[in-house]
Structure formats: C-alpha cells, structure tokens
Enzyme design. Structure first.
Site, mmCIF file in Angstrom:
data_model
loop_
_atom_site.group_PDB
_atom_site.id
_atom_site.type_symbol
_atom_site.label_atom_id
_atom_site.label_comp_id
_atom_site.label_asym_id
_atom_site.label_seq_id
_atom_site.Cartn_x
_atom_site.Cartn_y
_atom_site.Cartn_z
ATOM 1 N N LYS A 1 1.021 -35.230 7.724
ATOM 2 C CA LYS A 1 0.279 -35.752 8.884
ATOM 3 C C LYS A 1 0.179 -34.689 9.973
ATOM 4 C CE LYS A 1 4.563 -37.755 10.656
ATOM 5 N NZ LYS A 1 5.328 -39.004 10.817
ATOM 6 N N TYR B 1 1.630 -19.441 39.024
ATOM 7 C CA TYR B 1 1.277 -20.601 39.859
ATOM 8 C C TYR B 1 2.508 -21.187 40.526
ATOM 9 C CZ TYR B 1 -3.414 -20.963 37.816
ATOM 10 O OH TYR B 1 -4.697 -20.736 37.425
HETATM 11 C C1 LIG Z 1 6.528 -38.888 10.034
HETATM 12 C C2 LIG Z 1 6.944 -39.865 9.043
HETATM 13 C C3 LIG Z 1 7.793 -39.504 7.989
HETATM 14 C C4 LIG Z 1 8.446 -38.147 7.900
HETATM 15 O O1 LIG Z 1 9.365 -37.982 8.942
HETATM 16 P P1 LIG Z 1 10.248 -36.633 9.021
HETATM 17 O O2 LIG Z 1 11.250 -36.938 10.061
HETATM 18 O O3 LIG Z 1 9.308 -35.570 9.476
HETATM 19 O O4 LIG Z 1 10.772 -36.397 7.677
HETATM 20 C C5 LIG Z 1 8.045 -40.441 7.016
HETATM 21 N N1 LIG Z 1 7.503 -41.671 7.069
HETATM 22 C C6 LIG Z 1 6.708 -42.064 8.081
HETATM 23 C C7 LIG Z 1 6.152 -43.441 8.078
HETATM 24 C C8 LIG Z 1 6.414 -41.184 9.107
HETATM 25 O O5 LIG Z 1 5.658 -41.579 10.132
#
Ligand SMILES: *Cc1c(COP(=O)(O)O)cnc(C)c1O
Length: 370
Positions: A43, A267
């Site tokens: 993702k 800034y």
């Molecule tokens: C992001 C996510 C994962 C993976 O999480 P990590 O901590 O990066 O291993 C697994 N399942 C779901 C539903 C997620 O949203």
C-alpha cells in the site's frame, strides 16, 4: 556513487535496493512456520518505495500468496503495469469500485455487512471470492461478533459468493506488554468457530502484521500480511530489526557559505550561529516529505559524518551546519535517510512512526532502482 538520474532534475533522489528488498522477503519467509505464506503489503506506493517495481521484485517465490494494497486505485496501477499476481484490497469499496475490482481480478476484503450486501448483488450473476474481515477489537473495520448472524445469513443466501479467507487486524501488536493482541487472537478463534458451526469454513485465515509476525503471534493464520519489515523498518517497540534498509534518500550541497556568529538561519530565524559557521544548503524540503518537524532536530550524513539540520526545514530547502566537517564541499552528497540514519530515528524526532516517514516521501523525489 550514483550519477544524476535525469539532467533536468535537481540532484535529490531516493535509491531503492531491490536486492535488499528481496533478501528481506526471504528472511521474513524463513521465519514462518511450514505452510504459512507471506502476503506482501504494498500500500501507499509500497511505503514510498514504488509499488510497481517492488511488486516485480516479490511475486516470484511460491511462498508469497498475494500483494496487499489499501486502495482499488493502487491495485489498478499494478494491473496496468502488467502485474498478474493475486492482489488483495483491504479498504472499503464503493458499489462502482466493487464492479471494477471484480473485472480486474482484484480480491476484495469485505469490511462489514454494508459492503457484503453490495458484493452479493454482483454474486447473483457471477462467482465472487472475498476475504471477510472480522473486528476482534480494533473498532475500525470488520464484522462485529453481534453481526455474524446476519452476515452468515447473507452469505448462505448467495451460493456464488465464496469466502476464501477470514482475517482481522491487530491494534497494538507493536507493544509486547499489551495483552490486547492475545485477546484479539482469542476473539478471532471464537468468531471463526462460530462461522464454522454455521457451515462457513474458509480455506485461509490471516491476522498478523509485521509486529505480530516478529512475535510469532500468527494465531490460526496460514497467511501473514507483512509491510514494514520488508522495507527494513522496526515493527516491535524497542526491538532490534533483523532486516535491511531498502531505501536511501540523498541530496547534495548546492550552496556553502561562511557566516558570522549570531547569524540567523531560515524562516523565523529559529537558529542563530553560536560561532563562525559553515552553513550548507540542500535542495530538499517538506514538499518532498522531509518533515518540517525535523527543523533543528535531525542529522544528515556528509562525508561519513553527522551534520545537524539547523533552522527551519523550508518547502524546498534545508540548511545544515558543516562547521565540524571542514572538508565538506560544494557538490558533496548528503544522506537524509540511510547510511545509519534510520526511519525510526527520523520518526522519533518528527513525532511520528517509521511507516509515515517512508510514505511521506512525495512524488517530487525520483525513485532510482538498483
Ligand atoms: C498496513 C497493514 C498491514 C501491514 O502492517 P506492517 O506494520 O507494515 O507490517 C497489514 N494489514 C493491514 C490491514 C494493514 O493496514
């Protein structure tokens, strides 16, 4: 050392080490019990690493069961780029998106009775396989225990709907002292038993994220959904990471100046030199995802040594103090992340978590693959 990837661009880019990613995949798989497969979480553009390239790096081994993305758009990007591997989408989809997902052979994670009803409409005309999410104590997505009855009824009315897996997500698996994870596993077992008692026995189950996988808390799962470990990030609090960093973010010194003591930098002039100082300016800023919260907090690496970020992080520029690195020169490479600066270090200083450090790196930063 790398050469500028594109002569029209400033010399700021992220290098992705495909071989390191592949070794992390193998290392995660190596710790799984026999029969358990890896779902690689890609993702948010593979946590900023570039989903299409990363997908190509991880769909060969037979112990990778699927690629996991949050959005349908992310799944479609992979399909458009020739990824034929199974893809699973876990956020809720609209009615229109469900049709598109099915047409692109994208597996839907059904998050509750509302979405289930939509999917069942499509399953009147065609076979549809879904993964069904159970809420075991995170309160976000998933079917509540009290909703199981109605959900079972809808499933049983729809013979062409196939529940290929049930799954859940842990809220606190990063914290080994929090009893919630074990309670969530117990709740999952209970809910699974009650589905089975009513004739629904899904062939697959997945619960664990990176942290739970590190802690061997797989419950009755035969698939783990692992993200941050594959990118070399820490998942369990205060626990060393046995995986390699994959991404190195670098820029260059493009202005180097001597300033007198008491000179204000950036800034808000939040930093004033305490001595005659050498200040280097680099073309990267918060619009690239280098958090403004890192102002006057982070270090970078110049010629193998640490130099502090001084003054505010601007939208497109940062200033660093290289007074103690007298050899520092115009054109020197500067590492923002990597070479010993971890995502965990930047996360701590920016008041966030490593996941966000990675996926904050914006599309202005080219990704270069090795
Ligand atoms: C992001 C996510 C994962 C993976 O999480 P990590 O901590 O990066 O291993 C697994 N399942 C779901 C539903 C997620 O949203």
């Amino acid at each position: 050392m790398s050469t500028v990837p594109d002569p029209t661009q400033r010399p700021t880019w992220a290098e992705i080490d495909r071989a390191a990613f592949r070794r992390n995949v193998e290392a995660v798989i190596a710790r799984l019990p026999a029969g358990v497969r890896l779902a690689a979480v890609l993702k948010a553009n593979a946590y900023g690493h570039g989903a299409v390239e990363i997908a190509k790096t991880c769909c060969t081994p037979d112990r990778v069961s699927m690629l996991v993305v949050a959005l349908l758009e992310e799944a479609l990007e992979l399909r458009r780029n020739g990824v034929t591997f199974p893809i699973f989408v876990f956020t809720p989809l609209t009615c229109e998106q469900v049709a598109i997902a099915l047409d692109h052979d994208v597996t839907i994670g059904v998050v509750g009775p509302e979405e289930l009803r939509i999917v069942c409409e499509y399953a009147r005309e065609r076979d549809v396989s879904i993964h069904l999410k159970l809420d075991t104590g995170m309160g976000r997505m998933g079917v509540m225990e009290g909703e199981l009855g109605e959900v079972v009824e809808v499933i049983q009315r729809t013979p062409r709907l196939h529940v290929e897996a049930v799954y859940t997500h842990f809220a606190n698996a990063n914290d080994p002292h929090d009893p919630l994870t074990v309670r969530q596993i117990e709740k999952f077992r209970d809910m699974l038993a009650s589905l089975r008692a009513r004739g629904i026995d899904p062939p697959h189950r997945h619960l664990a994220n990176s942290a739970a996988t590190m802690r061997d808390l797989l419950g009755p799962g035969d698939i783990v959904r692992v993200g941050i470990s594959l990118y070399g990030g820490q998942s369990v609090d205060d626990t060393p990471v046995p995986y390699e960093p994959v991404l190195r973010w670098r820029t260059e010194i493009m202005r180097l100046k001597d300033v007198p003591p008491g000179y204000g930098i950036g800034y808000g002039t939040t930093f004033h030199t305490g001595r005659r100082s050498r200040i280097a300016t680099c073309p990267v800023g918060y619009a690239d995802g280098y958090a403004r919260q890192l102002s006057n907090k982070a270090d970078v690496i110049v010629r193998g040594r640490r130099a502090p970020v001084v003054g505010r992080v601007s939208m497109d520029l940062i200033t660093i103090d290289v007074t103690d690195i007298p050899e520092a020169a115009y054109g020197d490479e500067v590492t923002l992340l990597g070479d010993g600066i971890t995502a965990e270090e930047l996360a701590r200083k920016a008041g966030t978590i490593n996941h966000e450090v990675f996926c904050r790196i914006t599309s202005r930063v080219p990704r270069i693959y090795r």
